[in-house]
Design an enzyme around this catalytic site. Structure first.
Site, PDB file in Angstrom:
ATOM      1  N   ASP A 103       0.872  -1.091   0.083  1.00  0.00           N
ATOM      2  CA  ASP A 103       0.011   0.176  -0.151  1.00  0.00           C
ATOM      3  C   ASP A 103       0.932   1.148  -0.082  1.00  0.00           C
ATOM      4  O   ASP A 103       0.604   2.270  -0.903  1.00  0.00           O
ATOM      5  CB  ASP A 103      -1.161   0.095   1.217  1.00  0.00           C
ATOM      6  CG  ASP A 103      -2.137  -0.944   0.979  1.00  0.00           C
ATOM      7  OD1 ASP A 103      -2.104  -1.699   0.124  1.00  0.00           O
ATOM      8  OD2 ASP A 103      -3.101  -0.859   1.884  1.00  0.00           O
ATOM      9  N   ARG A 162       1.708   6.021  16.843  1.00  0.00           N
ATOM     10  CA  ARG A 162       1.701   6.805  15.595  1.00  0.00           C
ATOM     11  C   ARG A 162       2.411   8.080  16.112  1.00  0.00           C
ATOM     12  O   ARG A 162       2.882   8.915  15.052  1.00  0.00           O
ATOM     13  CB  ARG A 162       0.081   6.994  15.364  1.00  0.00           C
ATOM     14  CG  ARG A 162      -0.697   5.925  14.879  1.00  0.00           C
ATOM     15  CD  ARG A 162       0.175   5.141  13.970  1.00  0.00           C
ATOM     16  NE  ARG A 162      -0.860   3.904  13.393  1.00  0.00           N
ATOM     17  CZ  ARG A 162      -0.263   2.997  12.484  1.00  0.00           C
ATOM     18  NH1 ARG A 162       0.948   2.986  12.362  1.00  0.00           N
ATOM     19  NH2 ARG A 162      -0.960   2.146  12.035  1.00  0.00           N
ATOM     20  N   ASP A 182      -6.276   6.262  12.708  1.00  0.00           N
ATOM     21  CA  ASP A 182      -4.963   6.650  12.460  1.00  0.00           C
ATOM     22  C   ASP A 182      -4.557   7.880  11.807  1.00  0.00           C
ATOM     23  O   ASP A 182      -3.598   8.501  11.986  1.00  0.00           O
ATOM     24  CB  ASP A 182      -4.270   5.526  11.808  1.00  0.00           C
ATOM     25  CG  ASP A 182      -3.897   4.197  12.588  1.00  0.00           C
ATOM     26  OD1 ASP A 182      -3.883   4.388  13.976  1.00  0.00           O
ATOM     27  OD2 ASP A 182      -3.836   3.008  12.312  1.00  0.00           O
ATOM     28  N   SER A 206      -6.830  -6.545   8.202  1.00  0.00           N
ATOM     29  CA  SER A 206      -5.370  -5.785   7.950  1.00  0.00           C
ATOM     30  C   SER A 206      -4.974  -5.865   9.643  1.00  0.00           C
ATOM     31  O   SER A 206      -5.586  -6.060  10.540  1.00  0.00           O
ATOM     32  CB  SER A 206      -5.762  -4.299   7.737  1.00  0.00           C
ATOM     33  OG  SER A 206      -6.604  -3.923   8.604  1.00  0.00           O
TER      34      SER A 206
END
Lengths: 406, 406, 406, 406
Positions: free
Chosen positions: D19, D99, D128, D182
């Site tokens: 991705d 993150r 996210d 995922s």
């Protein structure tokens, strides 16, 4: 959200003023559909009937003009006052508490008239858009929302005036130039903000305060009055039983005459900007102080402290537009639970900006003098040694900590 | 805790007044040990030196008389003001904030003089006993505490007077009869409570207010002043840099002259009783309002809201006597963290009981007008469509709830 | 509180065990009044009828033995579980939740029998005395309370045994020596504490766990079960509708068999001491986890977060003994409000100490997959650009702060 | 935010996977500017160096590959664990806590390399994007942000694959079809969500759990270990002092081997949707339980309760992406303040999914057995009568309420 969205019929929150008249025309021109106007009387003190004529004249298919004053005070203002609500320590939320009511009625009218969209005149950097739209969505999740200020390109005053002229909308002489600030009014308050007021370092001119006499100009003689409460809500003034709106009307009159309830502040908007506002809330200010006073003798300490800790969060919900959110209702259920014994009479003195508690009494009073009267009964067993024990066990963890972690 | 406990030396918090003089004699008679007196000047405005003479005359072995005004304001009052502290929505905690300082110094003197006990003159139904004793215990867990009002049997005014007479303690003429209420004074406030005031339904007589002119008697001309803040604390008045105590002294003068800071309330004591108190906090009231104003332009919204939600709990800790408890210090660390940018100038107008914010400015201002000035830069990308997205995602859970749980 | 207080008739919370039998005799000897015994069956699993015989034999004038299991689970355990209650993050409050029920029934019996006093067997350093006595006082403020452990001088095990022998109380053989720890049991849990357990650094021996099989000894095959909830309360297991007590009984059986719900912790008592306790709460642990799971798909986010923030305070109230305090009821009204849509089915897997959520479903599910199914309708207008706006307005104050206060 | 915005150089958070490789190419094609890739090793367990080669091969101008494991655990994971953080009662926030670190380093690299934009691969309905972008904006308010998933029209898996093929991006064989869910992985946890997992009523298949052995497959023999804490953070395992990352690595190994830390839940996203996630947090789960255990003997009760009440709000801030917001730092200052004495050793037993506290000890222990050892000193003056006083004053308001408001 673009004007290409196909819309059948729109209910517009219509004040009758220039801006929402331009919006009415703009909606007609751009959405090519029927417009229903809705004008609520919530005590803004303007000629509401004029809005009816104007809407008809401009071609609105259905025109609703309604007096919601009693509902406003009974179902919105009073529940909020039960919580001693102040946003950021000072603001009584006069504007935010009115929007959900207008939105609710607008949705009902949409359902009555078969409209599939609603529209409002709130701008894109303010909080009012949130208060309208979160209410719309909470009550009717499939409603289409049109917020012209976020859609059109009439960004300047000049382009607005041009649009008005081009589309034959009467512009009052005094509106040709930009107003120096914007005003919102209802039974609870009048607010002024924007433009000349957007400088927190500049003192607000006296003329901006439109809803109250200044403390300086207020009478030299104080006004003394009694307010009776039942289960947390005011029910009469000086012994005269009045409707909710009647109570607030009377206190607005007394308060504004005595310079009560002016506030000049900078507050934090939900959208992330700070905002300077001037608020005049004469009756609300009196009720806020009186409500705390009647609670002071009738409310259990720990219920009161819990209310105090929950209040800022409750105020924030209203400010941000979450009146119809389940967490506001959840808080309300706790707040309302606490009010069952909050009944009695508060005597207030109003004098040049001061709203002072002079006395309070209640058949439910928890004040300790009542305890003292049980002096000879088995009830009154407050023992000096009890205090020693109370202190020592409250101190125990502090002592252990000092000994063991020094 | 009985007088049979063996005690070597006692440090007494001694005001120099009749009650603590009787306590001094009673301790000598009952504990047969050395007494150290400690008299703190925290701005109560009495002749402190007289306490020295009187203590010596009555046979105190060591006599401490100290001016703690600066420490009081700097380390107790100002940290508390940083939190916008109000107990039960209104009370500025003038009495509770002073007790921990006196207790702390008393414990230090106990250590300096080798005393194994401390004593105070607080009564058995009030909160002051908690504020003294929780502080004593937190700082020195093995200290012996003597609270004569919980030990002796001098329960009536008459028996006290008899004791005084019998033990050759001078009773001032005006103290022969009972005082109609009791007073506590320091730099932050003067409080009046008890006896004639124990009837919340009876208006307090004007003569009870000893520390301020009434709004009615205050000057017809307002006083305007500037207060500069640095990191949350006031540092100068009208441009003149002053010590912490200097600031409060000056504002007390201006405030009391303008009728600022009177409060008549019923509050909830930790021991479970309600209490009616009259408080005069002229300078503190001005600082409270000014501090909120400087925060309004310099403090991040979410830090401010967190402070507002924590404040009632912080206030309760101070009211109940937990100044030296770790959870108060833990809250203080969060509160203090928030103040790093709270600097700037607030202009206030004082007028007949009103303390009004006229303007506020700061180099740290977060006010959005500054944002507007970035109009041409890449920073100012507030987009009308952003508001649509913001509203729609805030509304999403409300819409889903209505659809799925209707 | 001394035994000289004149008392007419006492209702004693009587377990039938040695300690409360000694108390029964001691009350007879010292208060010279009638004693009513009250023994509640709340699922402690002992022969309750034996208590009846023993009380009669020892001369109790009136003997109450009652099964309160259903009331216990329905009106105390389930309301508490609605809040996902955990004290200090882990403790399910098995003991504290039972005391208010016993106290309530004791007070009712006092009123039925004309007794003016109540007595219990809780000791002087624990929390149970608070849970009993705060409940007594809240329900009947003029009740006289006798707490023998705070009154008598039978401070050692030896002196207790001597007293028993001297007053002809049968001492079971296994009680001659001191028990190595003390146990409290009811439908929700079994707790073990004291003596050998008072060393948090020493591992608890396996034999102390009396209410559950150890994870190691539990079956190698998992147990899978369905729990149905309605409005926040469990109503059936594997499709079989059961009474509240029936639900808990069934889950206790399945849980204890699979080693579920053991907890070894050190907790903070209200009196200021830390306490080490071993708790076995098999069914309660399963229900706690299952309740969170059914809330996870049916409860609005913000109601859930509000519940999470209020829970520690609610747990503390129950732990400290304030079940009948108005602030507990106020919180309960908010908690109960939130549960109206908390209905559905949770499938759990029990295996060697693990209680795992396998799946959950509800007709009220707010889960977003449902949203996705609206793909073609006007409802599903989640727009990627909306997220941009949402983020940008949430970021606005952070950006301004960095720019203006860097 | 549209691709027409002019951008000079972009720092892309690049994983090396398919991705973000497509994103890399898409940015090159659409923004026609230099791309800097940044790949952080935070313990995701993939071949990070491969990302370097791939980025170079695809034409990235500058390629950063960095090991941030120590910083991640020391400055993000451990501070969060100090608060006993759980989102919605159960989730340990493995993804949200990583993150902000990646975003922070990305911004630093933008400054080092003169880039004016950053890009990430988070999708438009998740959280996210908020965690990345709120961090970017907080640290560098004028940064340009590119979120390809909100910009491009590669909405389906097919269109993505087509784009990859067309632009010569190697697609691993196993990625040709859509992955069934995922995965996000770092040192704290592995999460699995989306697609097949989007049915909360369907049990997750065993193969989805990739980071831990199932309780059923875990060894029949328990693992026992000691964890030492200093000031709230773990510092050694079984006496061996390790770096922060070393601690977590070791505990991950022991935990995953024993089936510890699996969680299957439905959580509430900030964007208003519910999300089903499977989380494996073996080491973090052990540390969470052990930290509570060491706090249980070393932390003052009221600091602990304050932490418990603040925790849900703190967790929500991290979950929503506000790590770099001032209110998170404000809360952190209070949390960190509380940890000064949280030192000592916890012994844990790991067995088939259970992480059980076996014992805990500390030189700072506040456990009351220490108090008992003062039996002969003047310190140990716990008096049975003290408890009476403590109870009676705690009950006073309840009694007054019942008497006066019955």
């Amino acid at each position: 959200m673009s004007h290409e969205q196909s819309v059948k019929k729109i209910v517009l929150a219509y004040s009758g003023g220039l801006d929402t008249s331009i919006i009415l025309r703009w909606l007609q021109n751009n959405y090519k559909c029927e417009i229903v106007t809705f004008t609520a009387n919530i005590g803004q003190g303007k000629d509401i009937e004029m809005a009816r004529e104007k809407a008809k004249f401009m071609g609105a298919k259905e025109v609703y003009v309604e007096n919601l004053c009693e509902e406003f005070v009974r179902d919105f203002v009073f529940p909020m006052l039960r919580a001693n609500t102040l946003y950021e320590g000072t603001y009584m939320l006069g504007t935010p508490i009115a929007r959900p009511l207008i939105a609710k009625r607008q949705i009902e009218i949409a359902e009555e008239t078969g409209a599939d969209a609603v529209a409002h005149g709130a701008t894109s950097k303010g909080n009012d858009q949130l208060r309208f739209e979160l209410s719309y969505y909470a009550l009717k999740p499939d409603i289409k929302i049109i917020a012209p200020w976020r859609e059109w390109n009439l960004k300047s005053r000049t382009s607005l005036m041009d649009y008005a002229k081009k589309h034959h909308i009467t512009v009052p002489m005094d509106k040709c130039g930009a107003t120096p600030f914007s005003v919102d009014a209802n039974m609870l308050h009048v607010s002024s903000e924007g433009k000349v007021l957007e400088y927190p370092e500049v003192q607000a001119a006296e003329y901006i305060w439109s809803n109250s006499i200044s403390p300086e100009e207020a009478p030299d003689e104080p006004t003394v009055l009694d307010i009776d409460f039942e289960n947390g809500d005011p029910v009469s003034i000086d012994g005269e039983r009045l409707s909710p709106a009647g109570i607030l009307l009377k206190l607005n009159e007394l308060g504004s005459m005595n310079g009560i309830g002016r506030l000049d502040l900078v507050e934090n908007r939900f959208v992330g900007l700070k905002n300077r506002g001037l608020y005049e809330t004469p009756g609300g200010t009196i009720l806020h102080i009186a409500h705390r006073a009647i609670e002071s003798i009738t409310l259990d300490r720990e219920m009161g402290h819990l209310k105090d800790e929950l209040m800022p969060r409750y105020a924030k919900l209203i400010y941000n537009g979450f009146w119809f959110a389940p967490e506001r209702e959840m808080l309300q259920s706790a707040i309302d639970f606490s009010q069952y014994a909050v009944s009695g009479t508060v005597t207030m003195k109003l004098y040049k900006g001061n709203a002072l508690v002079v006395s309070r009494k209640s058949v439910n009073s928890l004040f300790s003098a009542d305890w003292v009267t049980f002096e000879d009964s088995s009830l009154n067993d407050y023992n000096d040694k009890d205090a020693t024990g109370f202190i020592k066990l409250n101190a125990l963890r502090l002592r252990l900590k000092k000994i063991l972690q020094a």
